[in-house]
Design an enzyme around this catalytic site. Structure first.
Site, PDB file in Angstrom:
ATOM      1  N   GLU A 295      -4.722  -2.081  14.079  1.00 49.10           N
ATOM      2  CA  GLU A 295      -5.335  -1.129  13.138  1.00 49.10           C
ATOM      3  C   GLU A 295      -6.663  -0.632  13.689  1.00 49.10           C
ATOM      4  O   GLU A 295      -7.414  -1.393  14.312  1.00 49.10           O
ATOM      5  CB  GLU A 295      -5.639  -1.777  11.777  1.00 49.10           C
ATOM      6  CG  GLU A 295      -4.442  -2.019  10.900  1.00 49.10           C
ATOM      7  CD  GLU A 295      -4.817  -2.649   9.570  1.00 49.10           C
ATOM      8  OE1 GLU A 295      -5.912  -2.365   9.053  1.00 49.10           O
ATOM      9  OE2 GLU A 295      -3.997  -3.429   9.064  1.00 49.10           O
TER      10      GLU A 295
ATOM     11  N   HIS B 134       1.289  -9.243   4.736  1.00 44.73           N
ATOM     12  CA  HIS B 134       0.137  -8.347   4.563  1.00 44.73           C
ATOM     13  C   HIS B 134      -0.282  -8.432   3.097  1.00 44.73           C
ATOM     14  O   HIS B 134      -0.242  -7.443   2.344  1.00 44.73           O
ATOM     15  CB  HIS B 134       0.498  -6.924   4.992  1.00 44.73           C
ATOM     16  CG  HIS B 134      -0.685  -6.068   5.346  1.00 44.73           C
ATOM     17  ND1 HIS B 134      -0.821  -5.420   6.547  1.00 44.73           N
ATOM     18  CD2 HIS B 134      -1.798  -5.750   4.650  1.00 44.73           C
ATOM     19  CE1 HIS B 134      -1.964  -4.734   6.571  1.00 44.73           C
ATOM     20  NE2 HIS B 134      -2.580  -4.925   5.417  1.00 44.73           N
TER      21      HIS B 134
ATOM     22  N   ARG C 265       4.048   0.089  12.937  1.00 45.05           N
ATOM     23  CA  ARG C 265       3.814  -1.240  12.366  1.00 45.05           C
ATOM     24  C   ARG C 265       3.897  -1.155  10.850  1.00 45.05           C
ATOM     25  O   ARG C 265       3.211  -0.346  10.230  1.00 45.05           O
ATOM     26  CB  ARG C 265       2.426  -1.751  12.776  1.00 45.05           C
ATOM     27  CG  ARG C 265       2.034  -3.033  12.070  1.00 45.05           C
ATOM     28  CD  ARG C 265       0.668  -3.547  12.551  1.00 45.05           C
ATOM     29  NE  ARG C 265       0.265  -4.703  11.796  1.00 45.05           N
ATOM     30  CZ  ARG C 265      -0.798  -4.765  10.984  1.00 45.05           C
ATOM     31  NH1 ARG C 265      -1.589  -3.719  10.845  1.00 45.05           N
ATOM     32  NH2 ARG C 265      -1.071  -5.861  10.328  1.00 45.05           N
TER      33      ARG C 265
ATOM     34  N   HIS D  94      -2.391  -5.207 -12.500  1.00 41.62           N
ATOM     35  CA  HIS D  94      -1.953  -4.946 -13.880  1.00 41.62           C
ATOM     36  C   HIS D  94      -2.829  -5.630 -14.920  1.00 41.62           C
ATOM     37  O   HIS D  94      -2.520  -5.615 -16.107  1.00 41.62           O
ATOM     38  CB  HIS D  94      -0.479  -5.342 -14.056  1.00 41.62           C
ATOM     39  CG  HIS D  94       0.451  -4.442 -13.295  1.00 41.62           C
ATOM     40  ND1 HIS D  94       1.701  -4.820 -12.880  1.00 41.62           N
ATOM     41  CD2 HIS D  94       0.291  -3.164 -12.855  1.00 41.62           C
ATOM     42  CE1 HIS D  94       2.278  -3.831 -12.222  1.00 41.62           C
ATOM     43  NE2 HIS D  94       1.441  -2.810 -12.190  1.00 41.62           N
TER      44      HIS D  94
ATOM     45  N   GLN E  67       0.801  -1.224   0.000  1.00 43.70           N
ATOM     46  CA  GLN E  67       0.000   0.000   0.000  1.00 43.70           C
ATOM     47  C   GLN E  67       0.838   1.280   0.000  1.00 43.70           C
ATOM     48  O   GLN E  67       0.327   2.334  -0.352  1.00 43.70           O
ATOM     49  CB  GLN E  67      -0.944   0.000   1.202  1.00 43.70           C
ATOM     50  CG  GLN E  67      -1.983  -1.109   1.121  1.00 43.70           C
ATOM     51  CD  GLN E  67      -2.907  -1.119   2.322  1.00 43.70           C
ATOM     52  OE1 GLN E  67      -2.572  -1.691   3.351  1.00 43.70           O
ATOM     53  NE2 GLN E  67      -4.051  -0.497   2.207  1.00 43.70           N
TER      54      GLN E  67
ATOM     55  N   ASN F 114      -1.665 -10.812   8.481  1.00 39.04           N
ATOM     56  CA  ASN F 114      -2.650  -9.759   8.644  1.00 39.04           C
ATOM     57  C   ASN F 114      -3.988 -10.228   8.076  1.00 39.04           C
ATOM     58  O   ASN F 114      -4.095 -10.543   6.884  1.00 39.04           O
ATOM     59  CB  ASN F 114      -2.222  -8.494   7.886  1.00 39.04           C
ATOM     60  CG  ASN F 114      -3.238  -7.376   8.022  1.00 39.04           C
ATOM     61  OD1 ASN F 114      -3.381  -6.794   9.100  1.00 39.04           O
ATOM     62  ND2 ASN F 114      -3.986  -7.093   6.966  1.00 39.04           N
ATOM     63  N   GLU F 115      -5.000 -10.292   8.935  1.00 41.45           N
ATOM     64  CA  GLU F 115      -6.380 -10.527   8.517  1.00 41.45           C
ATOM     65  C   GLU F 115      -6.544 -11.716   7.574  1.00 41.45           C
ATOM     66  O   GLU F 115      -6.885 -11.564   6.386  1.00 41.45           O
ATOM     67  CB  GLU F 115      -6.946  -9.263   7.849  1.00 41.45           C
ATOM     68  CG  GLU F 115      -6.938  -8.050   8.754  1.00 41.45           C
ATOM     69  CD  GLU F 115      -7.728  -6.876   8.166  1.00 41.45           C
ATOM     70  OE1 GLU F 115      -8.143  -6.957   7.002  1.00 41.45           O
ATOM     71  OE2 GLU F 115      -7.940  -5.892   8.889  1.00 41.45           O
TER      72      GLU F 115
ATOM     73  N   ASN G 141      -7.493  -5.800  14.472  1.00 40.77           N
ATOM     74  CA  ASN G 141      -7.868  -4.707  13.576  1.00 40.77           C
ATOM     75  C   ASN G 141      -9.366  -4.500  13.734  1.00 40.77           C
ATOM     76  O   ASN G 141     -10.160  -5.392  13.439  1.00 40.77           O
ATOM     77  CB  ASN G 141      -7.579  -5.064  12.110  1.00 40.77           C
ATOM     78  CG  ASN G 141      -6.085  -5.092  11.804  1.00 40.77           C
ATOM     79  OD1 ASN G 141      -5.263  -4.804  12.673  1.00 40.77           O
ATOM     80  ND2 ASN G 141      -5.742  -5.442  10.584  1.00 40.77           N
TER      81      ASN G 141
ATOM     82  N   TYR H  70     -12.640  -1.747  13.054  1.00 37.23           N
ATOM     83  CA  TYR H  70     -13.092  -0.531  12.381  1.00 37.23           C
ATOM     84  C   TYR H  70     -14.551  -0.190  12.638  1.00 37.23           C
ATOM     85  O   TYR H  70     -14.906   0.956  12.786  1.00 37.23           O
ATOM     86  CB  TYR H  70     -12.899  -0.663  10.862  1.00 37.23           C
ATOM     87  CG  TYR H  70     -11.453  -0.593  10.416  1.00 37.23           C
ATOM     88  CD1 TYR H  70     -10.873   0.618  10.074  1.00 37.23           C
ATOM     89  CD2 TYR H  70     -10.666  -1.742  10.357  1.00 37.23           C
ATOM     90  CE1 TYR H  70      -9.552   0.697   9.656  1.00 37.23           C
ATOM     91  CE2 TYR H  70      -9.334  -1.669   9.945  1.00 37.23           C
ATOM     92  CZ  TYR H  70      -8.779  -0.452   9.608  1.00 37.23           C
ATOM     93  OH  TYR H  70      -7.468  -0.378   9.214  1.00 37.23           O
TER      94      TYR H  70
ATOM     95  N   ASP I 164       2.184   0.609  -7.929  1.00 35.03           N
ATOM     96  CA  ASP I 164       3.523   0.696  -8.539  1.00 35.03           C
ATOM     97  C   ASP I 164       4.375   1.773  -7.862  1.00 35.03           C
ATOM     98  O   ASP I 164       5.572   1.591  -7.650  1.00 35.03           O
ATOM     99  CB  ASP I 164       3.434   1.055 -10.039  1.00 35.03           C
ATOM    100  CG  ASP I 164       2.823  -0.080 -10.860  1.00 35.03           C
ATOM    101  OD1 ASP I 164       2.458  -1.117 -10.279  1.00 35.03           O
ATOM    102  OD2 ASP I 164       2.714   0.089 -12.098  1.00 35.03           O
TER     103      ASP I 164
HETATM  104  C1  GAL Z   1      -7.595  -3.559   6.656  1.00 31.84           C
HETATM  105  C2  GAL Z   1      -6.253  -3.808   6.038  1.00 31.84           C
HETATM  106  C3  GAL Z   1      -5.479  -2.563   5.720  1.00 31.84           C
HETATM  107  C4  GAL Z   1      -6.329  -1.407   5.271  1.00 31.84           C
HETATM  108  C5  GAL Z   1      -7.551  -1.240   6.145  1.00 31.84           C
HETATM  109  C6  GAL Z   1      -8.515  -0.164   5.695  1.00 31.84           C
HETATM  110  O1  GAL Z   1      -8.452  -4.592   6.288  1.00 31.84           O
HETATM  111  O2  GAL Z   1      -5.466  -4.610   6.864  1.00 31.84           O
HETATM  112  O3  GAL Z   1      -4.486  -2.924   4.806  1.00 31.84           O
HETATM  113  O4  GAL Z   1      -6.592  -1.454   3.942  1.00 31.84           O
HETATM  114  O5  GAL Z   1      -8.259  -2.432   6.231  1.00 31.84           O
HETATM  115  O6  GAL Z   1      -9.431  -0.628   4.773  1.00 31.84           O
END
Ligand code: GAL
Length: 503
Positions: A402, A147, A102, A64, A44, A192-193, A335, A337, A77
């Protein structure tokens, strides 16, 4: 520090019975030594996708393709050019008062084919430099091994994570990383996830490698990843912990779930099922040595009803179960959200991880939106998921790896919605830690920089630094949220102040 922290937990454990109103803002501090920082991931942010001998990853291949599977037809890229900006990124962290950072290693940058018979010295050099810079500036590196950017060669060779052939390749790569960086990196996470990797990458095909095999493949993928994690843990324990010390965990993503009707026991049961299918499916094998009973029961029964001779959810044989039941994580990365409503009404569709749960999820229209369709703002959910983890896994150590909020491509650095998100979410974490006694040892916000947001490309910004993606130099500008977090990090919590301009 340790005994200070213990005293802190004891004191606040005692006050744990005091109920705090969900909406009331809590002033107070986190335990001494609480880690604060930001997260990023290699694909990313790094860019430099074919510089200095880096190999091709599945995300390079995926982005791509023609037609592009990415919303704005973009790719990583160049991304944030972080491969060439270690000094600047570390300075941004320092300016914010971060104590932790991290990032993930790009497997194909270190091992262009994914295999240890061809090590790219330049790749090692890049991470060496970044780690040394961080340490020099008093910032602890937290390193994620995977990741999502699998070397394409390994995908071609094995078919990727649904195949157990992947296990030795991952363990050898991890061993190389520990041997090169373990003298300085003390906090490691393997994957990761895995839920996203397996469901979105190998089930729905919306993320790399774009495989659409929803019924059985995601469970196979999860099974391989769990075994690869466990073998890595054993190797770390045997070969590196005695020499370097350090901790090894895994990063699991989980929202919170609320019963559609809290008086309907069916909906209430569905909440626990949703949590076990999302979080427990990964954490339970690593902590208790088996898949959650409820997951086992539902997938086994469904598979039988489909006339299959065996369950779509694989089984750990006796040797594996015994090995796993010793516990193969030192901490759980979380993580978090957002939150979902859950009703016991089954989801329709072909047999899959989704339909197996006999429930459906949705979000309440009243919850504030972000730029991401899946992300609505429900701060109290953070406190609830932390408490659920505490109660489910015996108050295991949790590192928040996260947590963050997205705005649109045209948003600027006046990111009041993000400030508000961070303020409310971290305040709920403060309640979880100081009132409820949850064993959270640190918080890494997502993300240090606006970056390439997977299938959404650059249409969503998650950074606390605004990145100018039309400038070849990818200049960074701190947003209001960077200033807000700086104050939180340096105060180690929320200090009561009378100032009008208080965040
Ligand atoms: C998570 C992921 C991150 C980032 C974040 C926000 O799922 O680990 O790379 O994209 O969501 O969408």
């Amino acid at each position: 520090m340790r005994s200070q922290a213990r005293l802190f937990f004891l004191l606040f454990g005692l006050i744990g019975l005091v109920k705090c109103d969900e909406d009331e803002f809590l002033y107070g501090k986190f335990p001494p030594g609480f880690k604060w920082g930001l997260s990023v991931a290699s694909y990313q942010t790094e860019g430099a996708y074919q510089e200095d001998g880096k190999g091709v990853s599945i995300w390079d291949t995926f982005t791509h393709q023609t037609p592009s599977p990415i919303l704005d037809e973009s790719n990583g890229d160049i991304a944030c050019l972080s491969y060439h900006k270690s000094e600047e990124d570390v300075q941004l962290l320092k300016n914010m008062g971060a104590t932790t950072y991290r990032f993930s290693l790009s497997w194909a940058r270190i091992l262009p084919n994914g295999t240890v018979d061809n090590i790219n010295a330049k790749g090692i050099e890049y991470y060496d430099k970044l780690i040394n810079l961080l340490i020099k500036n008093g910032i602890e590196p937290v390193v994620t091994l995977y990741h999502w950017d699998l070397p394409q060669h390994l995908q071609d060779l094995t078919g990727g994570w649904p195949s157990e052939e992947m296990i030795p390749y991952f363990v050898q790569y991890a061993e190389l990383a520990f041997s090169k960086f373990g003298d300085r990196v003390k906090t490691w996470t393997t994957f990761n996830e895995a839920w996203v990797v397996c469901l979105i990458g190998y089930g729905e095909g919306v993320f790399a490698p774009g495989i659409k095999e929803i019924s059985e493949t995601p469970y196979k993928c999860a099974h391989t990843i769990l075994k690869a994690h466990a073998q890595t843990y054993r190797m770390f324990d045997e070969k590196f912990r005695p020499k370097f010390g350090g901790k090894l965990g895994i990063v699991i993503d989980s929202g919170w779930y609320i019963a559609a009707d809290e008086n309907d026991p069916k909906d209430v049961d569905a909440v626990e099922r949703a949590l076990q299918f999302k979080h427990g499916l990964f954490a339970s094998p690593l902590v208790f040595g088996k898949y959650p009973d409820i997951v086992r029961k539902y997938v086994d029964e469904k598979s039988q009803n489909e006339g299959r001779s065996s369950s779509r959810l694989p089984t750990f044989d006796e040797e594996w179960s015994t090995f796993l039941s010793g516990g193969v994580v030192d901490f759980l990365g979380l993580n978090h959200y957002t939150t979902q409503m859950v009703s016991a009404k089954p989801t329709r569709g072909p047999p899959s991880w989704y339909t197996d749960q006999d429930l459906s999820t949705y979000q309440d229209d009243a919850w504030p939106k972000s730029a991401s369709s899946w992300l609505r703002v429900v701060p109290s959910g953070f406190r609830h998921i932390l408490n659920w983890i505490k109660n489910t896994y015996g108050n295991i150590e949790v590192l928040v790896t996260e947590n963050g909020f997205s705005d649109t491509a045209d948003a600027d650095w006046n990111d009041d919605d993000r400030v508000n998100y961070f303020k409310q979410y971290t305040n709920n974490m403060l309640k979880a830690v100081t009132i409820d006694g949850c064993n959270v040892t640190g918080y890494l916000g997502w993300s240090l920089l606006d970056n390439f947001e997977w299938a959404s490309g650059y249409t969503e910004r998650f950074g606390v630094h605004w990145v100018n993606f039309s400038d070849p130099d990818r200049t960074r500008t701190p947003k209001k949220s960077a200033a807000f977090l700086k104050e939180l990090f340096t105060n180690n919590g929320f200090a009561k102040v009378d100032k009008k301009d208080e965040f």
